[in-house]
Enzyme design. Structure first.
Site, mmCIF file in Angstrom:
data_model
loop_
_atom_site.group_PDB
_atom_site.id
_atom_site.type_symbol
_atom_site.label_atom_id
_atom_site.label_comp_id
_atom_site.label_asym_id
_atom_site.label_seq_id
_atom_site.Cartn_x
_atom_site.Cartn_y
_atom_site.Cartn_z
ATOM 1 N N THR A 121 8.092 -18.416 -16.825
ATOM 2 C CA THR A 121 8.299 -17.490 -17.940
ATOM 3 C C THR A 121 7.872 -16.093 -17.517
ATOM 4 O O THR A 121 6.788 -15.912 -16.964
ATOM 5 C CB THR A 121 7.473 -17.956 -19.163
ATOM 6 O OG1 THR A 121 7.900 -19.272 -19.486
ATOM 7 C CG2 THR A 121 7.670 -17.030 -20.349
ATOM 8 N N GLN A 158 0.820 -1.218 0.000
ATOM 9 C CA GLN A 158 0.000 0.000 0.000
ATOM 10 C C GLN A 158 0.856 1.272 0.000
ATOM 11 O O GLN A 158 0.349 2.355 -0.276
ATOM 12 C CB GLN A 158 -0.919 0.027 1.221
ATOM 13 C CG GLN A 158 -2.022 -1.005 1.193
ATOM 14 C CD GLN A 158 -3.089 -0.734 0.138
ATOM 15 O OE1 GLN A 158 -3.270 0.399 -0.305
ATOM 16 N NE2 GLN A 158 -3.779 -1.774 -0.277
ATOM 17 N N SER A 200 3.219 -4.621 -5.115
ATOM 18 C CA SER A 200 2.276 -5.197 -6.070
ATOM 19 C C SER A 200 1.892 -4.174 -7.130
ATOM 20 O O SER A 200 1.683 -2.998 -6.828
ATOM 21 C CB SER A 200 1.022 -5.648 -5.319
ATOM 22 O OG SER A 200 0.030 -6.066 -6.230
ATOM 23 N N GLY A 201 1.766 -4.628 -8.380
ATOM 24 C CA GLY A 201 1.468 -3.723 -9.485
ATOM 25 C C GLY A 201 0.080 -3.109 -9.446
ATOM 26 O O GLY A 201 -0.086 -1.906 -9.665
ATOM 27 N N HIS A 202 -0.927 -3.923 -9.132
ATOM 28 C CA HIS A 202 -2.298 -3.432 -9.341
ATOM 29 C C HIS A 202 -2.756 -2.434 -8.285
ATOM 30 O O HIS A 202 -3.848 -1.886 -8.383
ATOM 31 C CB HIS A 202 -3.288 -4.595 -9.480
ATOM 32 C CG HIS A 202 -3.633 -5.312 -8.219
ATOM 33 N ND1 HIS A 202 -4.818 -5.111 -7.567
ATOM 34 C CD2 HIS A 202 -2.968 -6.227 -7.483
ATOM 35 C CE1 HIS A 202 -4.877 -5.891 -6.503
ATOM 36 N NE2 HIS A 202 -3.756 -6.579 -6.427
ATOM 37 N N CYS A 221 -15.943 -10.957 4.026
ATOM 38 C CA CYS A 221 -16.840 -12.067 3.752
ATOM 39 C C CYS A 221 -16.013 -13.337 3.637
ATOM 40 O O CYS A 221 -15.401 -13.599 2.629
ATOM 41 C CB CYS A 221 -17.608 -11.807 2.462
ATOM 42 S SG CYS A 221 -18.987 -12.926 2.266
HETATM 43 C C1 LIG Z 1 -3.354 -6.028 -1.918
HETATM 44 C C2 LIG Z 1 -2.390 -6.319 -0.825
HETATM 45 C C3 LIG Z 1 -1.630 -7.505 -0.824
HETATM 46 C C4 LIG Z 1 -1.797 -8.568 -1.875
HETATM 47 O O1 LIG Z 1 -1.303 -8.168 -3.121
HETATM 48 P P1 LIG Z 1 -1.802 -8.947 -4.428
HETATM 49 O O2 LIG Z 1 -0.959 -8.391 -5.521
HETATM 50 O O3 LIG Z 1 -3.253 -8.640 -4.596
HETATM 51 O O4 LIG Z 1 -1.534 -10.406 -4.201
HETATM 52 C C5 LIG Z 1 -0.727 -7.694 0.200
HETATM 53 N N1 LIG Z 1 -0.574 -6.782 1.169
HETATM 54 C C6 LIG Z 1 -1.276 -5.635 1.205
HETATM 55 C C7 LIG Z 1 -1.029 -4.646 2.301
HETATM 56 C C8 LIG Z 1 -2.213 -5.368 0.207
HETATM 57 O O5 LIG Z 1 -2.925 -4.233 0.263
#
Ligand SMILES: *Cc1c(COP(=O)(O)O)cnc(C)c1O
Length: 395
Positions: A238, A180, A200-202, A326
């Site tokens: 890959t 985050q 994380s990219g997204h 959930c």
């Molecule tokens: C979203 C998140 C993850 C997981 O990342 P993903 O790329 O969705 O597997 C891990 N830690 C935190 C603090 C996140 O917000």
């Protein structure tokens, strides 16, 4: 198109237009396998290495210390499982916190099943880890400390440099889940005494399913994914070239824009927080008042269910999330909010709005217009609220 106000950027973000532009050729014309010797393959390899440099630069790391993974969850799993397996002869104790993401918590629970001991540090009412409690938890057998840089639910930013300093003073490896934080909080792995870092990219404008881990040179860690010789033989599979290219671009953009973007988001965030607190009685801010992610607003509304608020927000085109998770069909209150000391019903009445680079002032105004009547409507149907108000009148 229907109105859409997206305020759930902590869950995921849209892929930025500039990022998408960079990615597309690696799906269509530059699709070579980065391990192939011909030019088509080598152009993919070059793109992967350029992205590795972009990620390294954003963290103050060396390119040789960055490994691409399939996301934040994999990076977290690798850090915890890899280090504990490599150091199991040295000790069997790790320290983490009660407010980590499930990628850390569930991996820790697995480690307990196979014989490790885990201390889950409590946090204060703002979600902060105490340095004293951390130091008191350290044992001669402690081999790893993992504390997140910033919390995904309440946005609290932890004192990472100090935690890393304590870890190193005791010869313990320090991992941080910075999923985050990266792109929103300045990171320097050396100044902050970090040995391992997950991203994380997204969560920062790149595609889903791509992430990275920083591994400080010389850190003892076993491999998680076996197979081919990719990622200097430490992470097989890959390379997801388009996504890697996207992650590199997104992280570079985020870092370039961070100073201005943080200022902009903090203004919008505080306008939203103050607007809600002013308009809606019996509401409280969760998380730290100032040491919090620039886009995070998490508020508990007494006498309502977060899930009901989300449904009515959705009917108005607003995406947010609640303090309930959930799991297996039932709603569990968030472990993070419970760790702050909130009661179950307070946790259930919480809503998280997370702003992003697409969020505008008009979006905040729109939420400030729609939210108060939603809470009022739900409270008007709540027997608890009725009892409370009647009790107050009689008092
Ligand atoms: C979203 C998140 C993850 C997981 O990342 P993903 O790329 O969705 O597997 C891990 N830690 C935190 C603090 C996140 O917000």
């Amino acid at each position: 198109m229907e109105k859409l106000i997206y305020m759930d950027n902590a869950a995921t973000t849209p892929v930025r237009a500039e990022v998408l532009d960079n990615i597309i050729p690696y799906f269509t014309t530059k699709y070579g396998n980065a391990s192939s010797v011909y030019k088509l393959g080598q152009s993919s390899k070059k793109a992967v290495e350029a992205a590795r440099e972009q990620v390294a630069n954003a963290l103050g790391a060396d390119v040789s210390e960055i490994y691409f993974t399939a996301g934040g969850s994999e990076s977290d799993n690798w850090a915890l499982r890899g280090v504990t397996e490599a150091l199991k002869e040295k000790g069997n104790h790790i320290i983490t916190t009660k407010i980590e993401h499930h990628a850390i918590l569930h991996t820790s629970q697995y480690l307990e099943q196979i014989g490790f001991e885990v201390t889950y540090l409590p946090v204060d009412k703002y979600g902060k880890v105490s340095i004293n409690e951390l130091e008191a938890a350290i044992r001669p057998t402690t081999i790893l400390i993992s504390v997140m840089t910033a919390n995904n639910e309440i946005g609290t930013v932890e004192p990472i440099a100090e935690i890393g300093e304590i870890a190193h003073k005791h010869g313990i490896i320090f991992h941080t889940d910075a999923v985050q934080a990266v792109g929103h909080v300045p990171i320097d792995v050396n100044k902050m005494n970090i040995d391992l870092l997950s991203l994380s990219g997204h969560k920062l404008g790149a595609p889903k399913g791509i992430g990275a881990i920083y591994i400080r040179k010389g850190t003892k860690i076993n491999q998680l994914i076996f197979g081919g010789a990719q990622e200097r033989k430490r992470r097989a599979g890959t390379e997801n070239v388009p996504a890697i290219v996207g992650l590199g671009k997104a992280i570079e953009l985020a870092n370039e824009e961070m100073e201005d973007e943080v200022k902009r988001l903090v203004l919008l965030r505080d306008k939203l927080i103050n607007g809600i607190m002013k308009a809606i009685p019996y509401s409280r801010l969760n998380g730290h008042p100032t040491d919090r992610l620039p886009g995070n607003c998490n508020i508990s509304f007494a006498f309502v269910e977060g899930e009901s608020v989300l449904m009515l927000l959705d009917m108005n085109g607003i995406c947010a999330s609640s303090g309930s998770a959930c799991t297996s069909g039932s709603l569990d209150p968030s472990h993070v909010l419970l760790a702050l000391g909130l009661k179950h019903e307070e946790a259930h009445g919480s809503v998280r709005f997370t702003l992003g680079y697409e969020t505008t002032d008009e979006d905040v105004d729109y939420v400030l217009e729609k939210l108060p009547p939603i809470i009022e409507r739900l409270r008007s149907m709540s027997p608890l609220y009725e009892d409370y108000i009647n009790g107050k009148d009689n008092a």
